[in-house]
Motif scaffolding. Sequence first.
Motif, PDB file in Angstrom:
ATOM      1  N   LEU A 193       0.836  -1.201   0.000  1.00  0.00           N
ATOM      2  CA  LEU A 193       0.000   0.000   0.000  1.00  0.00           C
ATOM      3  C   LEU A 193       0.879   1.263   0.000  1.00  0.00           C
ATOM      4  N   SER A 194       1.973   1.220   0.762  1.00  0.00           N
ATOM      5  CA  SER A 194       2.888   2.360   0.810  1.00  0.00           C
ATOM      6  C   SER A 194       3.565   2.577  -0.544  1.00  0.00           C
ATOM      7  N   LEU A 195       3.997   1.480  -1.157  1.00  0.00           N
ATOM      8  CA  LEU A 195       4.618   1.595  -2.479  1.00  0.00           C
ATOM      9  C   LEU A 195       3.620   2.128  -3.497  1.00  0.00           C
ATOM     10  N   GLY A 196       2.383   1.638  -3.441  1.00  0.00           N
ATOM     11  CA  GLY A 196       1.354   2.067  -4.382  1.00  0.00           C
ATOM     12  C   GLY A 196       1.045   3.544  -4.272  1.00  0.00           C
ATOM     13  N   SER A 197       1.138   4.069  -3.053  1.00  0.00           N
ATOM     14  CA  SER A 197       0.853   5.501  -2.845  1.00  0.00           C
ATOM     15  C   SER A 197       2.100   6.367  -3.032  1.00  0.00           C
ATOM     16  N   GLY A 198       3.238   5.721  -3.369  1.00  0.00           N
ATOM     17  CA  GLY A 198       4.469   6.455  -3.638  1.00  0.00           C
ATOM     18  C   GLY A 198       5.334   6.735  -2.426  1.00  0.00           C
ATOM     19  N   ASN A 199       5.019   6.156  -1.262  1.00  0.00           N
ATOM     20  CA  ASN A 199       5.781   6.403  -0.036  1.00  0.00           C
ATOM     21  C   ASN A 199       6.758   5.252   0.209  1.00  0.00           C
ATOM     22  N   LYS A 200       7.825   5.209  -0.574  1.00  0.00           N
ATOM     23  CA  LYS A 200       8.793   4.127  -0.509  1.00  0.00           C
ATOM     24  C   LYS A 200       9.568   4.124   0.810  1.00  0.00           C
ATOM     25  N   LYS A 201       9.825   5.303   1.351  1.00  0.00           N
ATOM     26  CA  LYS A 201      10.594   5.418   2.589  1.00  0.00           C
ATOM     27  C   LYS A 201       9.882   4.741   3.762  1.00  0.00           C
ATOM     28  N   ARG A 202       8.574   4.938   3.841  1.00  0.00           N
ATOM     29  CA  ARG A 202       7.810   4.370   4.949  1.00  0.00           C
ATOM     30  C   ARG A 202       7.673   2.857   4.818  1.00  0.00           C
ATOM     31  N   ALA A 203       7.699   2.342   3.607  1.00  0.00           N
ATOM     32  CA  ALA A 203       7.508   0.915   3.368  1.00  0.00           C
ATOM     33  C   ALA A 203       8.518   0.057   4.118  1.00  0.00           C
ATOM     34  N   GLY A 204       9.774   0.534   4.211  1.00  0.00           N
ATOM     35  CA  GLY A 204      10.818  -0.230   4.889  1.00  0.00           C
ATOM     36  C   GLY A 204      10.522  -0.486   6.355  1.00  0.00           C
ATOM     37  N   TYR A 205       9.886   0.477   7.010  1.00  0.00           N
ATOM     38  CA  TYR A 205       9.555   0.311   8.429  1.00  0.00           C
ATOM     39  C   TYR A 205       8.480  -0.761   8.625  1.00  0.00           C
ATOM     40  N   PHE A 206       7.544  -0.850   7.698  1.00  0.00           N
ATOM     41  CA  PHE A 206       6.516  -1.883   7.801  1.00  0.00           C
ATOM     42  C   PHE A 206       7.126  -3.274   7.678  1.00  0.00           C
ATOM     43  N   ALA A 207       8.042  -3.448   6.732  1.00  0.00           N
ATOM     44  CA  ALA A 207       8.678  -4.751   6.543  1.00  0.00           C
ATOM     45  C   ALA A 207       9.546  -5.121   7.741  1.00  0.00           C
ATOM     46  N   GLY A 208      10.381  -4.187   8.198  1.00  0.00           N
ATOM     47  CA  GLY A 208      11.284  -4.459   9.311  1.00  0.00           C
ATOM     48  C   GLY A 208      10.565  -4.751  10.613  1.00  0.00           C
ATOM     49  N   ASN A 209       9.556  -3.933  10.940  1.00  0.00           N
ATOM     50  CA  ASN A 209       8.789  -4.154  12.177  1.00  0.00           C
ATOM     51  C   ASN A 209       8.043  -5.481  12.137  1.00  0.00           C
ATOM     52  N   ALA A 210       7.498  -5.821  10.983  1.00  0.00           N
ATOM     53  CA  ALA A 210       6.777  -7.089  10.854  1.00  0.00           C
ATOM     54  C   ALA A 210       7.705  -8.271  11.131  1.00  0.00           C
ATOM     55  N   LEU A 211       8.910  -8.238  10.584  1.00  0.00           N
ATOM     56  CA  LEU A 211       9.877  -9.319  10.790  1.00  0.00           C
ATOM     57  C   LEU A 211      10.291  -9.424  12.260  1.00  0.00           C
ATOM     58  N   SER A 212      10.499  -8.281  12.907  1.00  0.00           N
ATOM     59  CA  SER A 212      10.867  -8.293  14.334  1.00  0.00           C
ATOM     60  C   SER A 212       9.780  -8.915  15.193  1.00  0.00           C
TER      61      SER A 212
END
Length: 460
Positions: free
Chosen positions: A82-101
């Motif tokens: 959803l972040s990538l689709g809306s053009g917010n690539k910077k925020r996308a990394g936090y979603f992936a990292g937090n999910a893995l943790s």
Amino acid sequence: MNEEKKNPLGYESVNKLMFKFAAPSIVAMLVSALYNIVDQLFIGQAVGTNGNAATNIAFPLTTACTAISLLFGIGGASCFNLSLGSGNKKRAGYFAGNALSMLVICGVVLSAVTLVFLTPLLRVFGSDSVILPYAKDYVSVTAIGFPFLILATGGGHIIRADGSPQMTMICNLTGAVINTGLDALFVLGFRWGMKGAAAATVIGQFVSAVIVIVYVLNFRTVTLSAKHYKPSFIVTKRVASIGMASFFNQIAIGLVQIVLNNSLRHYGKLSEYGSNEPIAVAGIVMKVNMIVFSIVIGLAQGTQPIESFNYGAKNFKRVKEAYRLATVCGLGVSLAAFAAFQLFPRQILSIFGSGSETYYKFGVKFFRIFLFFTWINCLQPITSTFFTSIGKPIKGMILSLTRQIIYFIPILLIFPLFWGIDGIVRTGPTADVLSALTAIFLAAYEFRLMKKEEAANKAE
């Protein structure tokens, strides 16, 4: 050039994207289901009916692992896309990292809680004094592998969201192949019984988890650093809210299994079948049906990146097309399963070892009646995943609870009062019809909302 034109999710054929993402997702879900089925196959041959009943008693814990995996795996993947689709690539990394943790943290906590409260948990799940030793042997080992199972399953969704569905497939297949080979060696070769099957499972899960760790160190879409893995309440809350529908769906399945096990034990004692054979049969039937559900859920998960990205980009036509394609494919798979369950129930049961004539009598009845409406079961998980993908977790959560909690459990408690153990058998098709009708209503309403928003966007 905007994000929609740069990303294939915004312009490639939906059919092509569906195949690209769904195939690895289906394999991943099938492998998750087959972990338990493979154990049950070898245990059924080497240990017998009591061993099969024990794996069914332990099944709610596996469901809990899957629930956590989907909570942060699907939630993280959806937020990421959803972040990538809306053009917010910077925020996308936090979603992936937090999910893995969170996958790792929750896996360790669940493992510790299970090992500390092992015996009382297994009794709550429906174990009697005959089955308890078998279940303890199995779960005391598999619980050690919960962190690996959760990371491998949930991490696979994050990898898929990063545009590498083939790696998700490789990760899960590798663990499954190792599990199957070691099952044959430990259970049939070394005669280690329940503990041997459990050890084979844990080793396979460990290898899959290592593959996930190696991949995320070389993430493709964004570069993940230590700051992305540091748990953030705001980020984790958003991830969990999106993954909540899938989470509750699995928790509901586990709760149903617990109530079902205890009901089968109680009403089985009052019937010709006894208390343990119905539990063993139900475990086999539910896990075989999980193969069908795994394919359907894999189809739904295959549409998740397409639906999330295009919903974020306001391209509702592609969102509808992805949902429609998943539904058509899901109905085809479910109809094939319905035919197999009606025509070959005894043959399917025989794969998992032999039993008495009453065992087969109940098994055939359970297959044919309990799963009579399995051909429309696909509508609920596909629609629930659809709502999660477009960022509407409340609707997805409500839908995920319909079959298991809102319909199944109340009916399961009422029907046996009138028809005994046959009432339990009739609960399945009744709940299936009601949940399918609910899914149709909610999906139709959502598409009307999309149509209105589409018209409003054109008018501007």
